[in-house]
Design an enzyme around this catalytic site. Sequence first.
Site, PDB file in Angstrom:
ATOM      1  CG  MET A 113      -1.902  -1.192   1.156  1.00  0.00           C
ATOM      2  SD  MET A 113      -3.437  -0.917   2.049  1.00  0.00           S
ATOM      3  CE  MET A 113      -2.821  -0.747   3.702  1.00  0.00           C
ATOM      4  CB  ALA A 119      14.484  -1.310   5.031  1.00  0.00           C
ATOM      5  N   GLY A 120      11.643  -2.964   4.789  1.00  0.00           N
ATOM      6  CA  GLY A 120      10.975  -4.271   4.807  1.00  0.00           C
ATOM      7  C   GLY A 120      10.406  -4.608   3.427  1.00  0.00           C
ATOM      8  CG  HIS A 121       7.185  -2.309   1.756  1.00  0.00           C
ATOM      9  ND1 HIS A 121       7.075  -1.168   2.524  1.00  0.00           N
ATOM     10  CD2 HIS A 121       6.000  -2.956   1.885  1.00  0.00           C
ATOM     11  CE1 HIS A 121       5.879  -1.126   3.068  1.00  0.00           C
ATOM     12  NE2 HIS A 121       5.205  -2.191   2.715  1.00  0.00           N
ATOM     13  CB  SER A 132       4.962  -0.794  10.501  1.00  0.00           C
ATOM     14  OG  SER A 132       3.663  -0.298  10.246  1.00  0.00           O
TER      15      SER A 132
END
Length: 287
Positions: free
Chosen positions: A30, A35-37, A188
């Site tokens: 979304m 960094a997670g994505h 997040s």
Amino acid sequence: MVVFKKIEDLKQYISGQKGKGRNIGFVPTMGALHAGHISLVQKAKNEDMLTVCSIFVNPTQFNDKSDLAKYPISVDADMELLLKAGCDMLFLPSVEEIYPGGEDNIKVYDFGYLDTILEGAKRPGHFKGVGQVVGRLLEIVEPTALYMGQKDYQQCMVVRKLIDIMALNGLKMEICPTTREADGLAMSSRNRRLTEPQRLVAGCIYQCLVSIESKQNSDNFELVRKECEDLLAAKGFATEYVALADARDLTLLDNYKSDTPMVALIAAKIGEIRLIDNILLEDSRNS
Ligand code: PAF
């Protein structure tokens, strides 16, 4: 990176690439990327996938419409990050493109038990919306592999069930480890809404999860849960749940259970910001 706004253009491009023998790795998001994505995009690239990332703030999964209104949007910065990561395609559809018949005209999937507990219970209608959009995106992209983050553990299980319901037997789903800040806070998109004092204490969610894992030998989850709730309250959080579950199907557990893969999950709110996190418990009970 090729940017698509229209389904037909994206489908045509993907079909051409598949014709050349390429596999397609899909990372649905979304936006408000972090960094997670990007680790999901990198994972897909490492597996030699031609990578599609979608950015679509899906209105149907927000049970709280004020949350939707406040959802951070940063498409330009997101595109920079994706370019740097070597993402091949970006899909940026409008709401009308995804839901041409309006919100009432969308397939609804039944996730049964998974929709009744934890996030399902706290956010009624949320997983219905997630199922709608992920189902739609999977029909459009038809990927070889789907990459999602473990941070949303229950969402991953819902999507796994969706893949089952849709009978997408050839689709590989990869659940990738949560990317964390130095103090353990799970990355997040919501973190950017934390004030500085809230950010300073937010790492305590991870501390609680680690303590649930390290106290398995106590054989007293009720006490450990209470300690976590007390710590969260002391840091200014309103706890929604501190839970222990069978990692395979999310059956909730009252206590640690031997020979069972377990996951600990927490949802808590600080100010207006609701954070969730989880860890898979390493079995340390006999060591
Ligand atoms: O995890 C998210 O960002 C969203 O729930 C998803 C999977 C992209 C569906 O809108």
